[in-house]
Write a protein that holds these residues in place. Sequence first.
Motif, PDB file in Angstrom:
ATOM      1  N   VAL A  14       0.841  -1.201   0.000  1.00 45.59           N
ATOM      2  CA  VAL A  14       0.000   0.000   0.000  1.00 45.59           C
ATOM      3  C   VAL A  14       0.875   1.251   0.000  1.00 45.59           C
ATOM      4  CG1 VAL A  14      -1.606   1.365   1.401  1.00 45.59           C
ATOM      5  CG2 VAL A  14      -2.005  -1.085   1.075  1.00 45.59           C
ATOM      6  N   GLY A  17       2.101   1.860  -3.406  1.00 40.99           N
ATOM      7  CA  GLY A  17       1.050   2.377  -4.268  1.00 40.99           C
ATOM      8  C   GLY A  17       0.773   3.850  -4.048  1.00 40.99           C
ATOM      9  N   ILE A  18       0.878   4.299  -2.806  1.00 39.25           N
ATOM     10  CA  ILE A  18       0.648   5.713  -2.503  1.00 39.25           C
ATOM     11  C   ILE A  18       1.638   6.600  -3.256  1.00 39.25           C
ATOM     12  CG2 ILE A  18       0.779   7.444  -0.649  1.00 39.25           C
ATOM     13  CD1 ILE A  18      -0.379   5.315   1.224  1.00 39.25           C
ATOM     14  N   GLY A  77      -0.830   3.515  -9.300  1.00 43.86           N
ATOM     15  CA  GLY A  77      -0.720   3.610  -7.852  1.00 43.86           C
ATOM     16  C   GLY A  77      -1.985   3.165  -7.155  1.00 43.86           C
ATOM     17  N   LEU A  78      -3.134   3.601  -7.657  1.00 46.94           N
ATOM     18  CA  LEU A  78      -4.415   3.216  -7.054  1.00 46.94           C
ATOM     19  C   LEU A  78      -4.672   1.720  -7.206  1.00 46.94           C
ATOM     20  CD1 LEU A  78      -6.628   6.227  -8.202  1.00 46.94           C
ATOM     21  CD2 LEU A  78      -5.674   5.803  -5.925  1.00 46.94           C
ATOM     22  N   THR A  80      -2.369  -0.557  -7.444  1.00 46.81           N
ATOM     23  CA  THR A  80      -1.426  -1.212  -6.527  1.00 46.81           C
ATOM     24  C   THR A  80      -1.952  -1.203  -5.101  1.00 46.81           C
ATOM     25  OG1 THR A  80       0.446  -0.577  -7.927  1.00 46.81           O
ATOM     26  CG2 THR A  80       0.940  -1.180  -5.650  1.00 46.81           C
ATOM     27  N   ILE A  81      -2.509  -0.076  -4.674  1.00 45.79           N
ATOM     28  CA  ILE A  81      -3.073   0.022  -3.323  1.00 45.79           C
ATOM     29  C   ILE A  81      -4.197  -0.993  -3.134  1.00 45.79           C
ATOM     30  CG2 ILE A  81      -4.428   1.495  -1.777  1.00 45.79           C
ATOM     31  CD1 ILE A  81      -2.882   3.890  -2.978  1.00 45.79           C
ATOM     32  N   ALA A  85      -3.921  -4.302  -0.660  1.00 46.04           N
ATOM     33  CA  ALA A  85      -4.808  -4.339   0.498  1.00 46.04           C
ATOM     34  C   ALA A  85      -5.795  -5.501   0.456  1.00 46.04           C
ATOM     35  CB  ALA A  85      -5.574  -3.023   0.599  1.00 46.04           C
TER      36      ALA A  85
END
Length: 204
Positions: A14, A17-18, A77-78, A80-81, A85
């Motif tokens: 996470v 990803g951010i 990135g989103l 990946t988050i 998660a």
Amino acid sequence: MRKATRVVAALLGVFAGIGGPEHGIFEIMRGNTRPEGLIIASMGPPCNPEEVWHACEPAMTVIPNFLVTGILATLFGLITIIWAASFLHRKSGGLVLILLSIALLLVGGGLFPPVIGIVAGVVGTRINTPPVQRTSKASRFLAALWPWPLVAFFVWTLGQFLIGHFFNAFLMRSGYVSPLMIVGLMVLSIVSAFAYDAQHAEAA
């Protein structure tokens, strides 16, 4: 399932990803312009990489356009988050996170965060494997540390922005101290998670 291993891999994923939207927003703000090279500064003028501790958020991109780079960095990135998660524990979940992190690296999602994402993906491949049981004092000590190295990792990585706001010159003079602390705490978080899972598997 290795519960502590899953937690550390997911949270590191996470965090990686951010880095996508964090860098992507600045890249989008630079507009429909061409990057000066493969390695870029996400933040444009008046930010000067030689004057701020974060070096204007360096990144890499193979896309010859800041606007497109920023959009892709934010999008990957989103994704990946969400993957880290919610889906990392699935079969091939770690491999997918590794691939997403590589994509994030290539489209402007920062330099350090995607590397952390790759490490998280490698750790994620161990979530559903039986832990190696160890009874040594060192293993028990590392297990007892969990989850505090991970807490310290996030406190330091996020706290840098507050420290840098007030003590920019201090962080610039510290050189490699900050990256070494991040790497050290990350490794300690992973090792302590492995040890914790091993101890609890033995107790079960």
